[in-house]
Design a protein around this motif. Structure first.
Motif, PDB file in Angstrom:
ATOM      1  N   GLN A 114      -2.053   0.681   6.453  1.00 33.91           N
ATOM      2  CA  GLN A 114      -1.968   2.142   6.433  1.00 33.91           C
ATOM      3  C   GLN A 114      -1.413   2.638   5.102  1.00 33.91           C
ATOM      4  N   SER A 115      -0.466   1.914   4.532  1.00 32.58           N
ATOM      5  CA  SER A 115       0.102   2.296   3.238  1.00 32.58           C
ATOM      6  C   SER A 115      -0.943   2.190   2.133  1.00 32.58           C
ATOM      7  N   LEU A 116      -1.713   1.109   2.139  1.00 35.01           N
ATOM      8  CA  LEU A 116      -2.744   0.927   1.117  1.00 35.01           C
ATOM      9  C   LEU A 116      -3.828   1.989   1.226  1.00 35.01           C
ATOM     10  N   LEU A 117      -4.007   2.537   2.423  1.00 31.47           N
ATOM     11  CA  LEU A 117      -5.019   3.570   2.625  1.00 31.47           C
ATOM     12  C   LEU A 117      -4.494   4.984   2.355  1.00 31.47           C
ATOM     13  N   SER A 118      -3.177   5.157   2.362  1.00 30.83           N
ATOM     14  CA  SER A 118      -2.657   6.528   2.280  1.00 30.83           C
ATOM     15  C   SER A 118      -1.664   6.771   1.151  1.00 30.83           C
ATOM     16  N   ILE A 119      -0.941   5.749   0.703  1.00 34.84           N
ATOM     17  CA  ILE A 119       0.023   5.954  -0.396  1.00 34.84           C
ATOM     18  C   ILE A 119      -0.176   4.873  -1.464  1.00 34.84           C
TER      19      ILE A 119
END
Length: 287
Positions: A114-119
């Motif tokens: 989720q981090s790689l996709l959003s931040i």
């Protein structure tokens, strides 16, 4: 076991622990899985010594979802707190860290995804270790009838707009006695839920939206003897499929099965393989 290091308070209610050696110019943020908290991931004890020659301190984050808090949170809420820790570590109070890499164990891999996709702009790279499917491991602990009944009941409540309500106590028999909201259960246990990144039956378009959208280097270290992955699953085939949807510019050549590794990589020989993969990953991308 005693751990030396520095305890940081990165927001009003949560802390992160920087293992010795502290004060290095960069940071590897370690994100535990369900029921994990500070120092509980088995291979963390020696990881700081692996990272020291690479100029990375190892910092483990404590979040609202740590220990038994996972049942009332979400991966998106986790990422908000990971972002807070990143901002803190880059500040003078947090040590003015230059480069940040995030590593997730088990459900922590969902946070990394989720981090790689959003931040993604906030980090240099990501590591997914023991990235198995909670949905696919549930039938290892309950009959098909029980799985179907509990999922049906949870889905009905979700459809009724009761996402934030707590599920009845009988659900806790399958969550290590952790209280769970309707939302979190459905996110983990139903196909296409917000946590459902790693199930082996996901359609191609789902993988296109996840692995296909990663724009930073990433390593997948899949545990070879993971007790939470059904035995019939072909682990090398799973990795090959994930790789096929990923940009070859970012998929690490070190990605692969960690031979003999349990879910938590408790075996010393398996830990050595994992450490070597991590070290070579950092060298591969000059992190």
């Amino acid at each position: 076991m005693k751990f030396n290091g520095t305890l940081h308070r990165y927001n009003d209610h949560h802390v992160a622990f920087e293992f010795e050696p502290t004060g290095l110019p960069n940071a590897l943020i370690m994100i535990g899985g369900m029921t994990d908290g500070l120092t509980t991931v088995p291979y963390l004890a020696n990881l700081p010594h692996v990272m020291e020659p690479l100029d990375y301190s190892v910092v483990q984050i404590q979040m609202k979802s740590s220990f038994i808090g996972w049942g009332t949170t979400s991966v998106k809420e986790d990422v908000e707190q990971i972002k807070q820790l990143i901002d803190y570590l880059k500040s003078s109070e947090g040590g003015n860290k230059n480069k940040i890499v995030i590593m997730g164990h088990s459900t922590g891999s969902q946070d990394v995804m989720q981090s790689l996709l959003s931040i993604s702009d906030e980090v240099e790279a990501g590591i997914l270790q023991a990235s198995c499917s909670d949905r696919e491991c549930f039938p290892l602990f309950a009959s098909d009838d029980v799985v179907a009944e509990l999922n049906s009941r949870a889905k009905k409540l979700l459809d009724e707009g009761k996402a934030e309500e707590m599920l009845p106590r009988e659900f806790m028999a399958y969550t290590n006695n952790t209280p769970v909201t309707v939302y979190r259960w459905c996110s983990i246990m139903l196909p296409g839920g917000d946590d459902d990144f790693f199930s082996t039956d996901l359609p191609d378009d789902a993988l296109t939206r996840t692995f296909g959208k990663i724009s930073k280097p990433f390593l997948v270290a899949y545990s070879g003897a993971d007790e939470f992955i059904p035995k019939e699953i072909d682990k090398p085939a799973v990795l090959k499929r994930w790789e096929s949807f990923s940009n070859p510019k970012y998929w690490s050549k070190q990605s692969g099965v960690v031979a003999g590794a349990s879910h938590g990589v408790k075996q010393p020989e398996a830990q050595k393989i994992l450490y070597e993969k991590i070290s070579q990953f950092f060298q591969e991308f000059s992190l």
